[in-house]
Design a protein around this motif. Structure first.
Motif, PDB file in Angstrom:
ATOM      1  N   PHE A 233     -37.473   0.256  17.248  1.00 40.04           N
ATOM      2  CA  PHE A 233     -37.580   0.847  18.384  1.00 40.04           C
ATOM      3  C   PHE A 233     -36.232   1.110  19.020  1.00 40.04           C
ATOM      4  CE2 PHE A 233     -41.859  -1.200  19.525  1.00 40.04           C
ATOM      5  CZ  PHE A 233     -42.289   0.137  19.422  1.00 40.04           C
ATOM      6  N   THR A 234     -35.216   0.508  18.908  1.00 36.68           N
ATOM      7  CA  THR A 234     -33.665   0.666  19.252  1.00 36.68           C
ATOM      8  C   THR A 234     -33.256   1.915  18.503  1.00 36.68           C
ATOM      9  OG1 THR A 234     -33.493  -1.804  19.865  1.00 36.68           O
ATOM     10  CG2 THR A 234     -31.308  -0.374  19.365  1.00 36.68           C
ATOM     11  N   ARG A 235     -33.472   2.102  17.189  1.00 35.73           N
ATOM     12  CA  ARG A 235     -33.039   3.083  16.488  1.00 35.73           C
ATOM     13  C   ARG A 235     -33.825   4.365  16.744  1.00 35.73           C
ATOM     14  NH1 ARG A 235     -32.823  -0.981  12.052  1.00 35.73           N
ATOM     15  NH2 ARG A 235     -35.123  -0.146  11.524  1.00 35.73           N
ATOM     16  N   TYR A 236     -35.319   4.175  17.173  1.00 36.65           N
ATOM     17  CA  TYR A 236     -35.998   5.244  17.403  1.00 36.65           C
ATOM     18  C   TYR A 236     -35.661   5.950  18.621  1.00 36.65           C
ATOM     19  CZ  TYR A 236     -39.896   7.908  19.714  1.00 36.65           C
ATOM     20  OH  TYR A 236     -40.694   8.849  20.165  1.00 36.65           O
ATOM     21  N   PHE A 237     -35.239   5.232  19.969  1.00 38.32           N
ATOM     22  CA  PHE A 237     -34.770   5.760  21.018  1.00 38.32           C
ATOM     23  C   PHE A 237     -33.374   6.442  20.937  1.00 38.32           C
ATOM     24  CE2 PHE A 237     -37.960   2.685  22.993  1.00 38.32           C
ATOM     25  CZ  PHE A 237     -38.923   3.705  23.417  1.00 38.32           C
ATOM     26  N   ALA A 238     -32.536   5.762  19.953  1.00 29.58           N
ATOM     27  CA  ALA A 238     -31.225   6.229  19.949  1.00 29.58           C
ATOM     28  C   ALA A 238     -31.233   7.667  19.266  1.00 29.58           C
ATOM     29  CB  ALA A 238     -30.441   5.420  18.930  1.00 29.58           C
ATOM     30  N   TRP A 239     -32.235   7.748  18.394  1.00 25.38           N
ATOM     31  CA  TRP A 239     -32.481   9.083  17.675  1.00 25.38           C
ATOM     32  C   TRP A 239     -33.143   9.958  18.539  1.00 25.38           C
ATOM     33  CZ3 TRP A 239     -37.424  10.999  15.781  1.00 25.38           C
ATOM     34  CH2 TRP A 239     -37.458  12.093  15.222  1.00 25.38           C
ATOM     35  N   THR A 240     -34.070   9.739  19.643  1.00 26.60           N
ATOM     36  CA  THR A 240     -34.625  10.503  20.458  1.00 26.60           C
ATOM     37  C   THR A 240     -33.876  11.199  21.750  1.00 26.60           C
ATOM     38  OG1 THR A 240     -35.376   9.003  21.829  1.00 26.60           O
ATOM     39  CG2 THR A 240     -37.152   9.866  20.175  1.00 26.60           C
ATOM     40  N   ARG A 241     -32.639  10.171  21.898  1.00 23.79           N
ATOM     41  CA  ARG A 241     -31.481  10.536  22.848  1.00 23.79           C
ATOM     42  C   ARG A 241     -30.540  11.758  22.377  1.00 23.79           C
ATOM     43  NH1 ARG A 241     -31.146   5.008  23.755  1.00 23.79           N
ATOM     44  NH2 ARG A 241     -29.341   4.899  22.666  1.00 23.79           N
ATOM     45  N   SER A 242     -30.679  12.037  21.012  1.00 24.16           N
ATOM     46  CA  SER A 242     -29.695  13.129  20.298  1.00 24.16           C
ATOM     47  C   SER A 242     -30.496  14.356  20.454  1.00 24.16           C
ATOM     48  CB  SER A 242     -29.431  12.713  18.742  1.00 24.16           C
ATOM     49  OG  SER A 242     -30.594  12.594  18.080  1.00 24.16           O
ATOM     50  N   TRP A 243     -31.728  14.462  20.816  1.00 21.88           N
ATOM     51  CA  TRP A 243     -32.457  15.521  20.904  1.00 21.88           C
ATOM     52  C   TRP A 243     -31.501  16.654  21.763  1.00 21.88           C
ATOM     53  CZ3 TRP A 243     -38.376  14.359  20.616  1.00 21.88           C
ATOM     54  CH2 TRP A 243     -38.543  13.394  19.383  1.00 21.88           C
TER      55      TRP A 243
END
Length: 528
Positions: free
Chosen positions: A518-528
């Motif tokens: 989940f941490t990686r997922y949210f980090a990824w979505t913040r880059s959108w």
């Protein structure tokens, strides 16, 4: 005792009609004092001048015993169109109405009020020390019992098309019962004669005028000193009630904890509550002698190798139950029975396949609601060749001390003995907002589960009996803690503790690996 082969020439007794007043006199001997409330009770559960039906022909179902199991069996079968006879030797309603659930809870309501009053100071409400009028408490109990008794009355059941007989029932063959001189034939029969208070083999007890649940509710004067032998539900409930009424109560039990079958932590909370109410506990000791003398009743027991004694004005024996089977002449019907009662299979059939049994006479679960559930199985299996199984029942129970202990399903030790994978979660009432606001934090909800599937639940709370039904429903439906978590509970309530248990389980699913994902997922979505 093993069943014997029926021989009509030897087993059928000469039928003889007893005097018409005999059963009535016996009934009156079971209800004291004969005040207006108890006379009204008798008018419902054993009416004076009752004439037994003429009988004749064959009954689809004869029910022996008019306690909960018998009443449910009779009314259910009659409602389906069967020809039904119901036989009772004493009082319709059985133990529950007359000497069990109903009168005991009548007393506990008054005792709970005393407990509430004692909490006043913690809530900022100064209250005078409660003054208990014992005679009025008992009179109210008798009045409320009489108010409830029409539900179990002979006239109500006769009005439903059931032939109601009063008298002693004896089997005279595998398809015949004799009642007060009449021979009644049946296609199927149900034994629902219940159980009675058991007397433990303590030297001197038989020579003592002790109380049981069957005559405790006759009291009109409060005992100054009450001794209780037995730390089970009846012993604990009545010990706490009489202590709150002002009696000096001493409880003696062989088990090292009160309520021996319950979770140890739960039982410890109840023990503290009993002691806070003034009950003196002597646990893990075996009564060796009972003696009645001019100073009262003395119970002698051994503690740490040394004899000890306690003295009281009255003695309540609450040490188990014994099935009512002795007078039924079960051998004539080829029905096997033993010290634990009538022997039945999982479909509640006896060794005579035409005869079934339900309730306390055959079950380890000696609860009114268990008797009700078993009777419903009997109706289906006896009348319609059903295959319902008693082992499939999910039976909750509750001990109505303050706080209450309620349980359903497996304990952790039982689950492990069955080879189940089991995890346990506990939510303390101290973590539940409503319990904090109510000054009722000494308790918990404890759940046992197998990868989320609910196996068992224990609740210790002031109204645990009102809460346990939700856990019983989840287990019955094969559900689990995820369903409890997803169910919206009103806030603030103490039953919200069940939701908290479900939430606690769901948090265990958030493993470190899942959290990293989940941490990686949210980090990824913040880059959108």
């Amino acid at each position: 005792m093993a069943a014997t082969r029926y021989d009509r020439r030897r087993a059928r007794p000469e039928l003889r009609r007893m005097p018409s007043t005999h059963a009535r006199m016996e009934a009156e001997s079971l209800v004291q004092p004969l005040d207006d409330a108890n006379r009204e009770l008798l008018a419902h559960v054993h009416p004076e001048g009752w004439q037994n039906p003429a009988g004749g022909g064959v009954y689809d179902l004869i029910v022996v015993g008019a306690g909960t199991a018998g009443l449910v069996s009779a009314v259910g079968a009659a409602g389906l169109g069967a020809r039904v006879a119901l036989v009772e030797r004493a009082l319709m309603g059985g133990d529950c109405l007359n000497v069990g659930c109903v009168p005991s809870k009548g007393l506990l309501r008054a005792a709970r009020l005393v407990g509430e009053a004692r909490k006043g100071d913690a809530l900022g409400v100064r209250m005078a020390t409660p003054e208990v009028d014992f005679e009025r408490v008992m009179r109210r109990m008798r009045r409320r019992r009489a108010d409830i008794s029409p539900h179990d009355s002979a006239r109500r059941f006769a009005g439903l098309g059931i032939d109601v007989y009063f008298g002693d029932a004896q089997f005279t063959g595998p398809r015949e019962i004799a009642v007060d001189g009449q021979a009644l034939r049946f296609k199927r029969a149900v034994i629902a004669t219940g159980a009675r208070a058991a007397a433990p083999p303590i030297p001197g007890l038989a020579e003592t005028s002790y109380l049981t649940n069957e005559n405790l509710f006759w009291l009109t004067e409060q005992p100054r000193r009450l001794l209780v032998i037995g730390g089970g539900p009846i012993g604990c409930e009545m010990a706490q009630a009489f202590a709150r009424f002002g009696s000096h109560v001493t409880l003696v039990d062989m088990s090292p904890q009160v309520l021996a079958r319950e979770d140890g932590d739960a039982a410890a909370i109840v023990a503290r509550a009993l002691e806070d109410d003034g009950v003196t506990l002597h646990l893990g000791v075996r009564p060796q002698q009972v003696r009645q003398g001019p100073d009262g009743v003395t119970v002698t027991f051994e503690r740490d190798g040394a004899p000890s004694q306690v003295v009281g004005d009255r003695l309540l024996v609450a040490a188990g139950r014994a099935p009512n089977v002795e007078t039924l002449n079960l051998e004539a019907a080829n029905v096997a029975y033993g010290s634990r009662g009538v022997e039945v299979d999982d479909r509640l059939r006896t060794s005579n396949r035409r005869i079934y049994a339900a309730g306390d006479v055959c079950s380890a679960f000696k609860f009114t609601h268990a008797a009700d559930a078993m009777a419903r199985i009997v109706i289906q299996n006896a009348l319609f060749h059903g295959r319902k199984r008693a082992s499939a029942l999910v039976i909750p129970w509750c001990t109505y001390t303050d706080p209450e202990i309620a349980h359903v399903g497996l304990y952790e030790r039982e689950a492990r003995e069955q080879g189940r994978r089991v995890d346990t979660l506990t939510v303390l009432l101290a973590e539940v907002d409503r319990a904090i606001l109510d000054e009722e934090t000494d308790g918990f909800v404890r759940v046992h589960h197998d990868r989320g599937r609910l196996l068992g639940c224990t609740i210790v709370a002031p109204h645990a009996g009102e809460m346990i039904g939700e856990a019983a429903y989840v287990i019955t439906q094969g559900g689990g803690l995820a369903e409890l978590s997803a169910t919206i509970h009103p806030y603030p309530t103490q039953v919200e503790a069940l939701k908290k248990a479900g939430d606690a389980y769901r948090r265990t699913l958030l493993t470190p690996a899942v959290r990293r994902w989940f941490t990686r997922y949210f980090a990824w979505t913040r880059s959108w």
